[in-house]
Structures are given as C-alpha cells and as structure tokens.
Design a protein around this motif. Structure first.
Motif, PDB file in Angstrom:
ATOM      1  N   ILE A  22      41.426  39.276  32.041  1.00 45.84           N
ATOM      2  CA  ILE A  22      40.183  39.798  32.608  1.00 45.84           C
ATOM      3  C   ILE A  22      39.192  38.655  32.855  1.00 45.84           C
ATOM      4  CG2 ILE A  22      38.206  41.290  32.167  1.00 45.84           C
ATOM      5  CD1 ILE A  22      40.208  43.110  30.619  1.00 45.84           C
ATOM      6  N   TYR A  25      39.855  36.856  36.072  1.00 48.95           N
ATOM      7  CA  TYR A  25      39.309  37.466  37.289  1.00 48.95           C
ATOM      8  C   TYR A  25      37.907  36.939  37.564  1.00 48.95           C
ATOM      9  CZ  TYR A  25      37.221  40.711  40.517  1.00 48.95           C
ATOM     10  OH  TYR A  25      36.579  41.238  41.597  1.00 48.95           O
ATOM     11  N   PRO A  29      37.452  35.075  41.266  1.00 51.03           N
ATOM     12  CA  PRO A  29      37.394  36.394  41.916  1.00 51.03           C
ATOM     13  C   PRO A  29      37.849  36.401  43.369  1.00 51.03           C
ATOM     14  CG  PRO A  29      35.200  35.476  41.757  1.00 51.03           C
ATOM     15  CD  PRO A  29      36.122  34.534  41.017  1.00 51.03           C
ATOM     16  N   ASP A  30      37.892  35.256  44.023  1.00 50.26           N
ATOM     17  CA  ASP A  30      38.254  35.212  45.439  1.00 50.26           C
ATOM     18  C   ASP A  30      39.710  34.850  45.681  1.00 50.26           C
ATOM     19  OD1 ASP A  30      35.644  35.849  46.139  1.00 50.26           O
ATOM     20  OD2 ASP A  30      35.027  33.756  46.061  1.00 50.26           O
ATOM     21  N   TYR A  33      45.453  37.234  44.951  1.00 51.34           N
ATOM     22  CA  TYR A  33      45.894  38.370  44.151  1.00 51.34           C
ATOM     23  C   TYR A  33      45.037  38.509  42.892  1.00 51.34           C
ATOM     24  CZ  TYR A  33      49.960  38.381  47.164  1.00 51.34           C
ATOM     25  OH  TYR A  33      50.779  38.448  48.249  1.00 51.34           O
ATOM     26  N   SER A  34      43.757  38.276  43.017  1.00 50.62           N
ATOM     27  CA  SER A  34      42.880  38.301  41.849  1.00 50.62           C
ATOM     28  C   SER A  34      42.808  39.685  41.213  1.00 50.62           C
ATOM     29  CB  SER A  34      41.481  37.823  42.214  1.00 50.62           C
ATOM     30  OG  SER A  34      40.903  38.676  43.158  1.00 50.62           O
ATOM     31  N   TRP A  35      43.119  40.733  41.936  1.00 53.72           N
ATOM     32  CA  TRP A  35      43.108  42.083  41.375  1.00 53.72           C
ATOM     33  C   TRP A  35      44.168  42.243  40.287  1.00 53.72           C
ATOM     34  CZ3 TRP A  35      47.608  44.818  41.892  1.00 53.72           C
ATOM     35  CH2 TRP A  35      48.503  44.361  42.864  1.00 53.72           C
ATOM     36  N   LEU A  36      45.190  41.406  40.302  1.00 57.17           N
ATOM     37  CA  LEU A  36      46.231  41.494  39.273  1.00 57.17           C
ATOM     38  C   LEU A  36      45.709  41.142  37.885  1.00 57.17           C
ATOM     39  CD1 LEU A  36      49.347  40.014  41.092  1.00 57.17           C
ATOM     40  CD2 LEU A  36      48.983  42.365  40.370  1.00 57.17           C
ATOM     41  N   TYR A  37      44.610  40.396  37.838  1.00 60.69           N
ATOM     42  CA  TYR A  37      44.012  40.078  36.541  1.00 60.69           C
ATOM     43  C   TYR A  37      43.590  41.348  35.802  1.00 60.69           C
ATOM     44  CZ  TYR A  37      43.663  35.118  37.843  1.00 60.69           C
ATOM     45  OH  TYR A  37      43.935  33.823  38.191  1.00 60.69           O
ATOM     46  N   TRP A  38      43.255  42.392  36.545  1.00 60.06           N
ATOM     47  CA  TRP A  38      42.818  43.638  35.912  1.00 60.06           C
ATOM     48  C   TRP A  38      43.942  44.332  35.155  1.00 60.06           C
ATOM     49  CZ3 TRP A  38      38.084  44.290  34.750  1.00 60.06           C
ATOM     50  CH2 TRP A  38      37.096  43.705  35.532  1.00 60.06           C
TER      51      TRP A  38
END
Length: 67
Positions: A22, A25, A29-30, A33-38
């Motif tokens: 988390i 991310y 954040p940019d 595939y930064s959404w994979l950190y969630w």
C-alpha cells in the motif's frame, strides 16, 4: 466469528508486506500497474484479523498447537 489460523510470524509478515504494498502505491501512484499495489489490502486484512479464508479452505493453520 472466524477461527484464528494465522500464527505470530505469519501475521507479522502479512502486515508488513500488505503495508509495504500500500505504501508502494503512494510512492509511485503514476506507474502503469500501480493499482496492483492495492492487493496489499488482502494480506494486511488477514494479518490484522488473524484469520485466512484460504487456510480455512485448505485446512491449514500456522497457529501453535494448544496443549
């Protein structure tokens, strides 16, 4: 409530890895595939709740045996 099946070492590792993902991310954040950190929410939540649904399905436990 759910049965505890996550031991101390397993729990600490889950919390550290989840929090690290988390944090990743927010540090990047940019990224593509930064959404994979969630996905770090999964190990963080299972570590904080001391229970893992996958362990329950497989009949596993890392908790020490009670005498």
């Amino acid at each position: 409530m759910l049965k505890e099946n996550v031991g101390t070492i397993d729990r600490v590792l889950r919390i550290v890895i989840g929090a690290g993902l988390i944090l990743g991310y927010f540090l990047n954040p940019d990224g593509a595939y930064s959404w994979l950190y969630w996905l770090g929410l999964i190990p963080l939540a299972t570590g904080l709740m001391k229970t893992c649904p996958l362990y329950s399905i497989l009949g596993m436990s890392t908790c020490p045996m009670k005498k």
